[in-house]
Design a protein around this motif. Structure first.
Motif, PDB file in Angstrom:
ATOM      1  N   ASN B  82       0.818  -1.214   0.000  1.00 17.63           N
ATOM      2  CA  ASN B  82       0.000   0.000   0.000  1.00 17.63           C
ATOM      3  C   ASN B  82       0.849   1.261   0.000  1.00 17.63           C
ATOM      4  O   ASN B  82       0.569   2.207  -0.712  1.00 17.63           O
ATOM      5  N   ILE B  83       1.869   1.248   0.843  1.00 14.83           N
ATOM      6  CA  ILE B  83       2.705   2.443   0.955  1.00 14.83           C
ATOM      7  C   ILE B  83       3.386   2.764  -0.364  1.00 14.83           C
ATOM      8  O   ILE B  83       3.392   3.900  -0.826  1.00 14.83           O
ATOM      9  N   PHE B  84       3.935   1.723  -0.981  1.00 15.30           N
ATOM     10  CA  PHE B  84       4.704   1.975  -2.197  1.00 15.30           C
ATOM     11  C   PHE B  84       3.816   2.295  -3.396  1.00 15.30           C
ATOM     12  O   PHE B  84       4.231   2.994  -4.306  1.00 15.30           O
ATOM     13  N   THR B  85       2.592   1.759  -3.379  1.00 19.63           N
ATOM     14  CA  THR B  85       1.789   1.932  -4.589  1.00 19.63           C
ATOM     15  C   THR B  85       0.579   2.822  -4.407  1.00 19.63           C
ATOM     16  O   THR B  85       0.090   3.404  -5.359  1.00 19.63           O
ATOM     17  N   ASN B  86       0.084   2.928  -3.169  1.00 14.35           N
ATOM     18  CA  ASN B  86      -1.203   3.611  -3.035  1.00 14.35           C
ATOM     19  C   ASN B  86      -1.246   4.491  -1.793  1.00 14.35           C
ATOM     20  O   ASN B  86      -2.167   4.407  -1.002  1.00 14.35           O
ATOM     21  N   TYR B  87      -0.232   5.281  -1.605  1.00 12.11           N
ATOM     22  CA  TYR B  87      -0.228   6.183  -0.452  1.00 12.11           C
ATOM     23  C   TYR B  87       0.398   7.470  -0.940  1.00 12.11           C
ATOM     24  O   TYR B  87       1.609   7.646  -0.877  1.00 12.11           O
ATOM     25  N   PRO B  88      -0.445   8.375  -1.444  1.00 15.85           N
ATOM     26  CA  PRO B  88       0.081   9.564  -2.126  1.00 15.85           C
ATOM     27  C   PRO B  88       1.195  10.303  -1.407  1.00 15.85           C
ATOM     28  O   PRO B  88       2.124  10.748  -2.058  1.00 15.85           O
ATOM     29  N   PRO B  89       1.147  10.473  -0.071  1.00 17.71           N
ATOM     30  CA  PRO B  89       2.225  11.274   0.527  1.00 17.71           C
ATOM     31  C   PRO B  89       3.574  10.571   0.579  1.00 17.71           C
ATOM     32  O   PRO B  89       4.574  11.214   0.872  1.00 17.71           O
ATOM     33  N   PHE B  90       3.623   9.256   0.336  1.00 13.71           N
ATOM     34  CA  PHE B  90       4.869   8.543   0.607  1.00 13.71           C
ATOM     35  C   PHE B  90       6.023   8.981  -0.289  1.00 13.71           C
ATOM     36  O   PHE B  90       7.076   9.393   0.208  1.00 13.71           O
ATOM     37  N   TRP B  91       5.837   8.916  -1.605  1.00 10.72           N
ATOM     38  CA  TRP B  91       6.970   9.249  -2.469  1.00 10.72           C
ATOM     39  C   TRP B  91       7.380  10.706  -2.348  1.00 10.72           C
ATOM     40  O   TRP B  91       8.579  11.014  -2.322  1.00 10.72           O
ATOM     41  N   ALA B  93       7.298  12.342   0.348  1.00  8.87           N
ATOM     42  CA  ALA B  93       8.041  12.394   1.607  1.00  8.87           C
ATOM     43  C   ALA B  93       9.471  11.907   1.397  1.00  8.87           C
ATOM     44  O   ALA B  93      10.430  12.519   1.881  1.00  8.87           O
ATOM     45  N   VAL B  94       9.622  10.808   0.671  1.00  9.49           N
ATOM     46  CA  VAL B  94      10.965  10.294   0.397  1.00  9.49           C
ATOM     47  C   VAL B  94      11.769  11.351  -0.356  1.00  9.49           C
ATOM     48  O   VAL B  94      12.914  11.653  -0.024  1.00  9.49           O
ATOM     49  N   GLU B  95      11.114  11.925  -1.356  1.00 13.52           N
ATOM     50  CA  GLU B  95      11.784  12.946  -2.155  1.00 13.52           C
ATOM     51  C   GLU B  95      12.221  14.117  -1.271  1.00 13.52           C
ATOM     52  O   GLU B  95      13.350  14.604  -1.383  1.00 13.52           O
ATOM     53  N   HIS B  96      11.324  14.541  -0.385  1.00 12.14           N
ATOM     54  CA  HIS B  96      11.660  15.682   0.466  1.00 12.14           C
ATOM     55  C   HIS B  96      12.789  15.342   1.431  1.00 12.14           C
ATOM     56  O   HIS B  96      13.650  16.181   1.696  1.00 12.14           O
ATOM     57  N   ASN B  97      12.794  14.133   1.954  1.00 13.05           N
ATOM     58  CA  ASN B  97      13.896  13.743   2.838  1.00 13.05           C
ATOM     59  C   ASN B  97      15.226  13.763   2.074  1.00 13.05           C
ATOM     60  O   ASN B  97      16.244  14.195   2.611  1.00 13.05           O
ATOM     61  N   VAL B  98      15.178  13.300   0.832  1.00 16.30           N
ATOM     62  CA  VAL B  98      16.411  13.300   0.030  1.00 16.30           C
ATOM     63  C   VAL B  98      16.836  14.739  -0.259  1.00 16.30           C
ATOM     64  O   VAL B  98      18.011  15.098  -0.104  1.00 16.30           O
ATOM     65  N   ILE B  99      15.865  15.565  -0.656  1.00 17.10           N
ATOM     66  CA  ILE B  99      16.180  16.976  -0.930  1.00 17.10           C
ATOM     67  C   ILE B  99      16.782  17.612   0.319  1.00 17.10           C
ATOM     68  O   ILE B  99      17.770  18.345   0.264  1.00 17.10           O
ATOM     69  N   THR B 248      24.912  15.606   9.601  1.00 18.53           N
ATOM     70  CA  THR B 248      24.134  16.062   8.453  1.00 18.53           C
ATOM     71  C   THR B 248      23.111  15.011   8.021  1.00 18.53           C
ATOM     72  O   THR B 248      21.939  15.312   7.825  1.00 18.53           O
ATOM     73  N   VAL B 249      23.582  13.772   7.895  1.00 15.16           N
ATOM     74  CA  VAL B 249      22.679  12.711   7.445  1.00 15.16           C
ATOM     75  C   VAL B 249      21.571  12.469   8.469  1.00 15.16           C
ATOM     76  O   VAL B 249      20.384  12.429   8.132  1.00 15.16           O
ATOM     77  N   MET B 250      21.957  12.348   9.738  1.00 11.84           N
ATOM     78  CA  MET B 250      20.960  12.019  10.753  1.00 11.84           C
ATOM     79  C   MET B 250      19.968  13.152  10.970  1.00 11.84           C
ATOM     80  O   MET B 250      18.784  12.920  11.129  1.00 11.84           O
ATOM     81  N   GLU B 251      20.467  14.376  10.953  1.00 13.82           N
ATOM     82  CA  GLU B 251      19.546  15.511  11.137  1.00 13.82           C
ATOM     83  C   GLU B 251      18.534  15.557   9.992  1.00 13.82           C
ATOM     84  O   GLU B 251      17.398  15.956  10.192  1.00 13.82           O
ATOM     85  N   SER B 252      18.962  15.164   8.811  1.00  9.86           N
ATOM     86  CA  SER B 252      18.041  15.171   7.680  1.00  9.86           C
ATOM     87  C   SER B 252      16.977  14.098   7.842  1.00  9.86           C
ATOM     88  O   SER B 252      15.835  14.278   7.425  1.00  9.86           O
ATOM     89  N   LEU B 253      17.348  12.969   8.405  1.00 12.11           N
ATOM     90  CA  LEU B 253      16.369  11.900   8.599  1.00 12.11           C
ATOM     91  C   LEU B 253      15.458  12.207   9.779  1.00 12.11           C
ATOM     92  O   LEU B 253      14.323  11.767   9.830  1.00 12.11           O
ATOM     93  N   ARG B 254      15.991  12.974  10.736  1.00 12.40           N
ATOM     94  CA  ARG B 254      15.234  13.227  11.953  1.00 12.40           C
ATOM     95  C   ARG B 254      14.329  14.434  11.874  1.00 12.40           C
ATOM     96  O   ARG B 254      13.518  14.650  12.758  1.00 12.40           O
ATOM     97  N   LEU B 275       9.082  11.656   6.081  1.00 13.89           N
ATOM     98  CA  LEU B 275       8.801  10.336   6.645  1.00 13.89           C
ATOM     99  C   LEU B 275       8.461  10.422   8.123  1.00 13.89           C
ATOM    100  O   LEU B 275       7.521   9.790   8.603  1.00 13.89           O
ATOM    101  N   SER B 276       9.233  11.239   8.854  1.00 11.82           N
ATOM    102  CA  SER B 276       9.015  11.318  10.296  1.00 11.82           C
ATOM    103  C   SER B 276       7.602  11.809  10.609  1.00 11.82           C
ATOM    104  O   SER B 276       6.976  11.365  11.568  1.00 11.82           O
ATOM    105  N   LEU B 277       7.100  12.714   9.795  1.00 12.95           N
ATOM    106  CA  LEU B 277       5.757  13.248  10.032  1.00 12.95           C
ATOM    107  C   LEU B 277       4.696  12.219   9.669  1.00 12.95           C
ATOM    108  O   LEU B 277       3.691  12.084  10.370  1.00 12.95           O
ATOM    109  N   LEU B 278       4.916  11.497   8.588  1.00 12.58           N
ATOM    110  CA  LEU B 278       3.934  10.492   8.192  1.00 12.58           C
ATOM    111  C   LEU B 278       3.826   9.412   9.260  1.00 12.58           C
ATOM    112  O   LEU B 278       2.736   8.939   9.571  1.00 12.58           O
ATOM    113  N   ILE B 279       4.965   9.024   9.820  1.00 13.80           N
ATOM    114  CA  ILE B 279       4.949   8.008  10.875  1.00 13.80           C
ATOM    115  C   ILE B 279       4.109   8.508  12.041  1.00 13.80           C
ATOM    116  O   ILE B 279       3.226   7.812  12.549  1.00 13.80           O
TER     117      ILE B 279
END
Lengths: 306, 322, 436
Positions: B82-91, B93-99, B248-254, B275-279
């Motif tokens: 569901n998350i990967f295919t049918n959860y609009p905020p997921f991708w 969120a991933v993109e924003h975490n990477v950005i 840098t990496v951890m602060e971005s994930l957190r 991701l942190s907000l979606l969780i």
């Protein structure tokens, strides 16, 4: 690579009048201008918050926020402070921060002592477990932790709610569990710099471990403790997430997460929000300004190994 | 449990091959002392950090309404599907975490290093500059959110007031935090405001610990400032660099607090999904879905652990060799 | 060997932690000068009851304060109040009811209450209704029942949603309230021409629920009550072609929405109407809570959301009911019931309305003599409605609405193009919430 060649060089005294000094003045001036501009730029958001908070709402509503102020006063501060019961929330923060910092330092120093002094098999594993735990994003564990907190009972003298959930004790517990990792990491690095012979001499004399720990190691680690206490106080005071999720009683929340709820009350009034936010900053700013050396030391003591 | 019991057991064995005076057999009192002071934090760590982390993985394969334990049932990989295919905020969120991570690595981190390098000379007022730039680091991230909210507020904020774009019925009206194309960048600026000082201080401390004779030697070698920096200082700064990368990496994930506040004290705003907000939204929330939240958490856990393990291996390899 | 230390460790753990515990056990000084003492007390205490409130804005906070003090005066019961931010409260309600809830808790009628009753998180209060039932209409009674037919809820007030505006602005510009769609759109266009934001809107932060008011009304006006309730109950598909018309009408309004609505709270949108920067706004009577200058109250007025399809006309009114529930984990069940019995009287409603005149008392015996013009109009509108709906997030699964529908609408409003893809996205997630 270059470091080795560099150290191999004979240390000649630097020639007195280096040509570089001649061009230093204008360059130095340029640097000062640049740094001063950056510093001022850096303070703008805070200054703006301060400016907003010192003006009355009617004044800003009438003239706009970017206008010459018609009278500055601390009214917003006193309103924010009195109306929202801020003293009470500060007290909550204190009740959480002080025990959490003390317990974290106590336990972390013991673990660090252990991993840096004894040759047991699990040292590295233990150190890794603690350090990794500290680095995990809090959100990764929140779902089960939240359920766990709702299930775990506590005696009523520790928690008004009867559970870990919604109690200062529960929030302190998670802070200690989480922050120990960082302190263990820092303290174990620090303790490694203390010559083993010191404690081993004591051991041979037959002094019990606890005496070694309290009488020899702890006093030697005083600088590290000062740094960590400063750092952890600020971090734990600043925590927002744990108390937001693990507490539901507005009245028990520390001031940082209470602020989120209070902002609902100050709707349409950025002046009061600014005042509330600045009031919340005061303790950390004070700690920082007074103990600046320790704070910076704490951040770097673990990172730079000697 | 078993671990501590073992640790305090008699099988004390030298981990390092180095010759050291062996410790004595510990007395009962010593063992007790160590067991308590190590056992308590270890228990707390295992029970409240690692157990929940593992439980997250377990719960992620179930469907559950979060009320009582009876309603929990196994659904296998359904949540992930569901998350990967049918959860609009997921991708997004991933993109924003990477950005977030890329931006933090490319903008505030070099800026902090640059400032540290500028301040490393014995210049006057260095203390004052440092204090100003470092100030945001001691503020709570949530409070930083509030302060920037006052800056970005479309109707009364500093930015729009200065730009004259604060009239909703006007032609140019910039909604810094509402516009999904803008708000992430607005938040990133606020985050950079904090991160720059952090990196700067870390790096400054590192620079101070570089042996000055190295620099002198390089100067005599005829190396100019930049060469000295790249060839002498950067290598000597390796431990600090590792720390800064981890931070840098951890602060971005957190990243959570600031975004939570800037999206109006609730973690769902288009353009600011993380991701942190979606969780969190799936954990608390009016009809929570812990299974779903845990699946998201597991994704974050895997990414985080990859980063953490890399760092730890880097860090402790030397000690093993010691 | 290892057994000993472990048990020892446990006792010592308790000892070590107890040290910190002693620090905490000292009761916090609740020197707030407010009625909400800190909730670190013990259970028991026969003469007190606890009250969990989501009235965090100043007006409802004062009104609930008046309510609890009046109850204390009437019964001698001490009421301890815990107030939480309105949006946070709704978000955390599930945990709250499972955790350590207060006895009497503010909540909403409809599906949103039934959901928690079904999960056994609320205490049935049929005996309370035996006492207070006479003062309520059948409709109000029906709203208070769970799916199992037991009563779980005591209504306090309701309030209608409509199109709110300032009379003086309309008079100055010669605007007329619009009764049908075309004149409504024309009115918006005229306001825009006059340099106003025609429709104030604020669905930023946690306020994305405010969009549901417009959606509900459009759907009720175009497709009627029955279809709307099917949709809300998860029985109709969100990809149903009938909803395309709803999105099309909504798109017609979108150019007239105040810019920056996604970054603003509803209170700011209300302020924009008060300041005559915006012409109107689709909202509920609670808008009056944001009034800081009392002289404004008499200048506010509203009209029913315009008719679109003559078959349905304006037969439905969106009138959410707020009230109280008794949490299943309440520590003082009997005291809580006593308080609810008192709240269910018209006297209590009068006390509340005395402070917060932006609602209509739910009791048939409510004292309407002190009602201002807005309240009277509201009461009339509700009384004459053929159908009454609660609200998008109260008639449906709140999780589905807040996690799927609200973000979907907020996103769509940012660039209102083809509504079909938004509806399809919503539909694809419906099955995750409506499993039965």
């Amino acid at each position: 690579m270059t470091t080795t060649t560099a150290t191999d060089l004979p240390k000649a005294a630097a020639p007195a009048g280096r040509p570089a000094t001649r061009s230093r003045r204008p360059r130095g001036l340029g640097r000062h201008v640049f740094l001063a501009l950056v510093s001022v730029g850096w303070l703008i958001p805070l200054a703006w918050a301060l400016f907003t908070s010192l003006r009355s709402y009617s004044d800003t509503a009438e003239h706009g926020y970017l206008s010459w102020p018609h009278g500055l006063s601390f009214d917003n501060f006193s309103t924010a402070f009195d109306q929202s019961g801020m003293p009470h929330f500060f007290w909550n923060s204190l009740l959480i921060t002080v025990p959490a910092v003390l317990l974290t330092l106590l336990f972390a120093s013991a673990v660090a002592f252990f991993v840096s002094r004894f040759d047991f098999r699990f040292n590295i594993a233990l150190l890794m477990l603690f350090t990794a735990g500290n680095l995990l994003p809090a959100q990764v564990i929140i779902t089960p932790l939240y359920k766990l907190y709702l299930q775990l009972p506590l005696p009523s003298f520790l928690s008004g709610s009867g559970y870990f959930y919604d109690s200062a004790f529960g929030v302190i517990t998670i802070h200690v569990a989480y922050q120990c990792g960082f302190c263990v990491f820092v303290l174990s690095n620090y303790m490694r710099t203390i010559p083993r012979e010191i404690s081993e001499a004591a051991l041979v004399d037959g002094a019990p471990v606890w005496r070694q720990y309290f009488q020899i190691i702890l006093p030697l680690c005083r600088p590290a403790f000062a740094a960590l206490a400063t750092l952890e106080s600020i971090w734990i005071y600043n925590d927002f997430f744990w108390s937001l999720i693990l507490m539901e009683t507005g009245d028990k929340r520390p001031v940082t997460s209470a602020l989120a709820g209070l902002s609902g009350e100050y709707f349409t009034n950025p002046n009061l929000i600014a005042a509330g936010a600045l009031l919340t900053c005061i303790p950390t700013l004070l700690i920082y300004l007074v103990l600046q050396r320790h704070f910076v030391g704490g951040l770097t003591i673990g990172a730079s190994k000697t | 449990m078993a671990l501590t019991a073992d640790v305090t057991g008699k099988n004390a064995k030298a981990a390092a091959p180095r010759r050291r005076p062996r410790t004595r057999v510990l007395s009962v009192g010593d063992k007790l002392f160590l067991a308590v002071l190590i056992g308590v934090p270890l228990l707390a760590l295992l029970a409240f950090v690692w157990l929940p982390a593992l439980a997250s993985v377990g719960i992620s394969f179930t469907q559950w309404d979060g009320i009582g334990l009876s309603s929990i049932h196994w659904v296998g990989l359904q949540n992930y599907k569901n998350i990967f295919t049918n959860y609009p905020p997921f991708w997004p969120a991933v993109e924003h975490n990477v950005i977030w991570m890329v931006f933090t690595a490319l903008v505030p981190t070099p800026a902090g290093i640059f400032l540290a390098y500028q301040l490393d000379r014995k210049i006057r007022f260095s203390r004052v500059y440092q204090m100003a730039i470092f100030l945001p680091v001691v503020l709570s991230t949530a409070v930083v959110g509030f302060i920037w909210e006052i800056v970005y507020d479309p109707d009364h904020g500093l930015l729009n007031s200065v730009l004259g774009t604060n009239n909703p019925s006007g032609k140019h009206y910039i909604d810094w935090l509402g516009d999904p194309h803008l708000n992430l960048w607005a938040v990133l600026v606020a985050s950079a405001w904090r991160h720059t000082g952090y990196v700067m201080i870390l790096y400054l401390a590192g620079l101070k610990s570089v042996d000055p004779s190295l620099r002198e030697a390089a100067a005599i070698d005829g190396a100019n400032g930049r060469q000295t920096f790249l060839r002498v200082i950067v290598p000597a700064m390796k431990p600090i660099n590792v720390t800064i990368i981890v931070v840098t990496v951890m602060e971005s994930l957190r990243a959570f607090d600031m975004v939570y506040v800037l999206s109006g004290n609730n973690g769902s705003k288009q353009g600011l999904e993380l991701l942190s907000l979606l969780i969190t939204n799936n954990t608390v929330g009016e009809s929570p879905r812990p299974g779903y939240g845990s699946a998201l958490a597991t994704v974050l856990l895997v990414v985080s652990l990859a980063a953490i393990v890399t760092f730890l291996v880097q860090n402790f390899r030397k000690e093993r060799q010691a | 060997m290892s057994r000993g230390p472990i048990t020892d460790r446990r006792t010592l753990l308790r000892g070590a932690i107890g040290g910190a515990g002693l620090l905490l056990a000292s009761p916090a000084l609740a020197a707030c000068g407010k009625s909400n003492a800190s909730s670190s007390g013990s259970g028991g205490g026969g003469s007190q009851v606890t009250f969990g409130s989501d009235g965090s804005d100043p007006t409802p906070r004062k009104a609930y304060g008046a309510l609890t003090s009046a109850y204390t005066a009437a019964s001698g019961m001490q009421v301890r109040t815990n107030t939480l931010d309105h949006n946070t409260f709704a978000q955390q309600i599930t945990a709250y009811l499972q955790g350590t809830p207060e006895d009497v808790v503010t909540w909403f009628a409809g599906y949103r209450m039934q959901f928690f009753a079904q999960k056994n998180l609320l205490h049935p209060i049929d005996d309370v209704w035996a006492q207070i039932g006479g003062g309520f209409s059948d409709a109000a009674k029906k709203l208070s029942l769970g799916l199992d037919g037991k009563a779980y809820f005591v209504p306090l007030y309701n309030y209608p949603w409509g199109v709110f505006y300032r009379k003086s602005l309309f008079a100055a510009k010669g605007y007329q309230p619009a009764a049908d769609w075309d004149s409504f759109v024309a009115l918006c266009a005229q306001m825009k021409k006059d340099g106003l934001s025609p429709l104030a809107a604020g669905f930023g932060g946690g306020d994305s629920w405010t969009n549901l008011g417009t959606f509900d009304y459009l759907n009720l006006r175009i497709n009627g009550y029955d279809f709307h309730m099917q949709l809300m109950g998860g029985k109709a598909a969100w990809s149903d072609p009938r909803l395309n018309a709803v999105m099309d009408h909504w798109r017609q309004l979108s150019p007239y929405l105040e810019a920056g609505a996604s970054g603003r709270k509803w209170q700011d949108a209300a302020q924009s109407v008060f300041d005559k920067k915006s012409g109107m706004t689709v909202t509920g009577l609670f808008m009056g809570q944001a009034i800081t200058d009392e002289s404004l109250r008499d200048d506010m007025d509203f009209f029913a959301f315009p008719a679109i399809d003559p078959t349905h006309g304006q037969d439905a009114v969106e009138a959410p009911t707020d009230g109280f529930v008794l949490s299943a984990k309440a520590k003082h069940v009997d005291a809580g019931k006593k308080m609810l019995e008192w709240i269910g009287t018209s006297a209590a409603e009068t006390v509340y309305a005395g402070v917060d005149p932006s609602n209509v008392g739910a009791s048939t015996k409510a004292d309407t003599s002190k009602y201002n013009a807005l309240q009277q109009k509201s009461a009339q509108m509700i009384a004459s409605a053929k159908y009454i709906t609660q609200f998008g997030d109260r008639d449906s699964d709140p999780g589905f609405i807040s996690a799927v529908v609200e973000p979907g609408f907020a996103q769509w409003l940012a660039s209102p193009d083809d509504g079909a893809s938004t509806l399809k996205k919503i539909e694809s997630q419906r099955s995750q919430y409506f499993t039965s």
